[in-house]
Design a protein around this motif. Sequence first.
Motif, PDB file in Angstrom:
ATOM      1  N   ALA A 260       0.903  -1.264  -0.066  1.00 34.15           N
ATOM      2  CA  ALA A 260      -0.052   0.042  -0.034  1.00 34.15           C
ATOM      3  C   ALA A 260       0.791   1.369  -0.009  1.00 34.15           C
ATOM      4  CB  ALA A 260      -1.027  -0.037   1.114  1.00 34.15           C
ATOM      5  N   GLY A 261       1.079   1.898  -1.263  1.00 39.64           N
ATOM      6  CA  GLY A 261       1.970   2.949  -1.378  1.00 39.64           C
ATOM      7  C   GLY A 261       3.562   2.487  -1.669  1.00 39.64           C
ATOM      8  N   SER A 262       4.087   1.142  -1.267  1.00 38.63           N
ATOM      9  CA  SER A 262       5.396   0.782  -1.586  1.00 38.63           C
ATOM     10  C   SER A 262       5.190   0.372  -2.952  1.00 38.63           C
ATOM     11  CB  SER A 262       5.728  -0.087  -0.602  1.00 38.63           C
ATOM     12  OG  SER A 262       5.722   0.427   0.498  1.00 38.63           O
ATOM     13  N   ARG A 263       6.467   0.164  -3.489  1.00 37.58           N
ATOM     14  CA  ARG A 263       6.719  -0.346  -4.834  1.00 37.58           C
ATOM     15  C   ARG A 263       5.879   0.330  -5.826  1.00 37.58           C
ATOM     16  NH1 ARG A 263       6.597  -6.549  -4.573  1.00 37.58           N
ATOM     17  NH2 ARG A 263       7.659  -6.531  -6.621  1.00 37.58           N
ATOM     18  N   ASP A 264       5.655   1.779  -5.823  1.00 38.75           N
ATOM     19  CA  ASP A 264       4.646   2.507  -6.703  1.00 38.75           C
ATOM     20  C   ASP A 264       5.309   3.701  -6.959  1.00 38.75           C
ATOM     21  OD1 ASP A 264       2.797   4.054  -7.558  1.00 38.75           O
ATOM     22  OD2 ASP A 264       1.097   3.264  -6.094  1.00 38.75           O
ATOM     23  N   GLU A 265       5.521   3.945  -8.109  1.00 34.85           N
ATOM     24  CA  GLU A 265       6.422   5.175  -8.510  1.00 34.85           C
ATOM     25  C   GLU A 265       5.713   6.244  -8.213  1.00 34.85           C
ATOM     26  OE1 GLU A 265       9.322   5.576 -10.016  1.00 34.85           O
ATOM     27  OE2 GLU A 265       9.529   3.487  -9.907  1.00 34.85           O
TER      28      GLU A 265
END
Length: 424
Positions: free
Chosen positions: A255-260
């Motif tokens: 949730a939020g991580s690994r997201d540009e």
Amino acid sequence: MTENRQAPASGSIMVVGGGISGLTTALEAAEVGYEVFLVEKNPYLGGRVAQLNQYFPKLCPPTCGLEINFRRIKDNPRIKVFTLAEVEKVDGEPGNYEAVIRINPRYVNENCTGCGSCAQACQGEVPNDFNFGMNRIKGAYLPHEMAFPSRYVLSPRIIGTEDAKRARDACKYDAIDLDMAPKTMSLNVGAVVWATGWEPYDATRIDNLGFGRYPNIITNMMMERLAAPGGPTAGKILRPSDDRAPESVVFVQCAGSRDENHLPYCSYICCMASLKQATYVRAQYPDAKIYIFYIDIRSPGHRYEKFYKMIKEDENIFLIKGKVAEVSENPETRAVTVVAENAVTGRKIRQEADMVVLATGMQPAAANIKLPADLSYTDDGFVINDFDKGGMFAAGCANKPADVVSCNQNATGMALKAIQTLKR
Ligand SMILES: Cc1cc2nc3c(=O)[nH]c(=O)nc-3n(C[C@H](O)[C@H](O)[C@H](O)COP(=O)(O)OP(=O)(O)OC[C@H]3O[C@@H](n4cnc5c(N)ncnc54)[C@H](O)[C@@H]3O)c2cc1C
Ligand code: SF4
Ligand code: SF4
């Protein structure tokens, strides 16, 4: 040993941040003979670990590790602890730094016995930040049940109000001083270790996941507090909208991580945190169904992989490979539906649950406010260790996302780096 080395300009080390990493660095350096100043902005030590209910993979309470460290600190006169303290400026060079520290008022002095009369005397309440605002407490309070130092504090929110006077008048030990003011002081130190840790990523920024719009969507750190005996529900996991026992819980990974658009990196611990939190739900509600939506499950190392395997074998826990794209709420039942595409079958899935936990990631504390020293950062705000330059080092999650074991190893290494600076 026969070499005639020049004495360091200062033989002391300053450690900034009293979480598990800062505690480890401070103790490792002090226990081999160095003077350490430990500077912590909260009124208590322990950092984020103090907010956890249990540690993975052993599932023991955080008191296990923290209390031993607090005892070691109490027994070690070489460590000077400053709470409610922040560094304003660090100037100088390896071996000889001048640090300016600001100490904010606690309004309670060392006479405090922890009797609690001040809290009883207060009439109003303030949000409990330790529990992420999920409950309210009196404006004179002990930050949490195992707080170290075990001393009450007055919230700045009540200073100047009748409650502050009521608290002072109720104290039989002359421990409350409403005239306390911020102080600054200078420290001359030879090395600095920044152990300023991490903040939970602000989940309200992830528009498609509904946090802040729907009450039954919470973050993983809120789940830690809900499950903790000292939390807002005294350890009972209840859905926030109606305090009902959940029959189903969805975990949304990354949730939020690994997201540009948010945090481009993997936060390292949130897969393990959700697998652990699934055991919290299972222990309280043996019939509850748990759905974990993930991109990949990252459970590095043999012990974590074993934990993951154990969870996979649980017949009430369903692991679904698929990234959650949207959420919606049934306004009557307040149940939440998550929508994802199953990455294995390609089919769209809609899963309803009583509660949703967002596995929000870690953002370094320095991402938003840079530290007041000459340091280099990654684009995401993690401090880069420049070992050629030396003198100042980052330990634990100030340097990269990490679990407690990795933080301890890294923080021990940084204690050694700080000592090497003093010896050079
Ligand atoms: C939901 C969740 C569950 C987790 N569960 C586990 C688990 O079960 N097992 C495990 O191994 N790991 C777990 N973790 C990871 C664990 O929380 C971290 O590894 C740990 O907190 C890192 O410690 P730290 O000291 O580096 O940082 P922190 O815990 O963030 O401590 C940093 C300290 O520095 C202080 N500080 C910050 N800035 C300043 C400043 N400018 N001046 C002075 N002080 C400052 C802060 O107040 C804080 O006390 C979990 C993480 C999450 C999100
Ligand atoms: S400040 Fe005074 S009244 Fe409050 S807990 Fe401490 S000793 Fe008791
Ligand atoms: S640890 Fe798991 S949930 Fe967290 S960012 Fe990495 S893959 Fe995603």
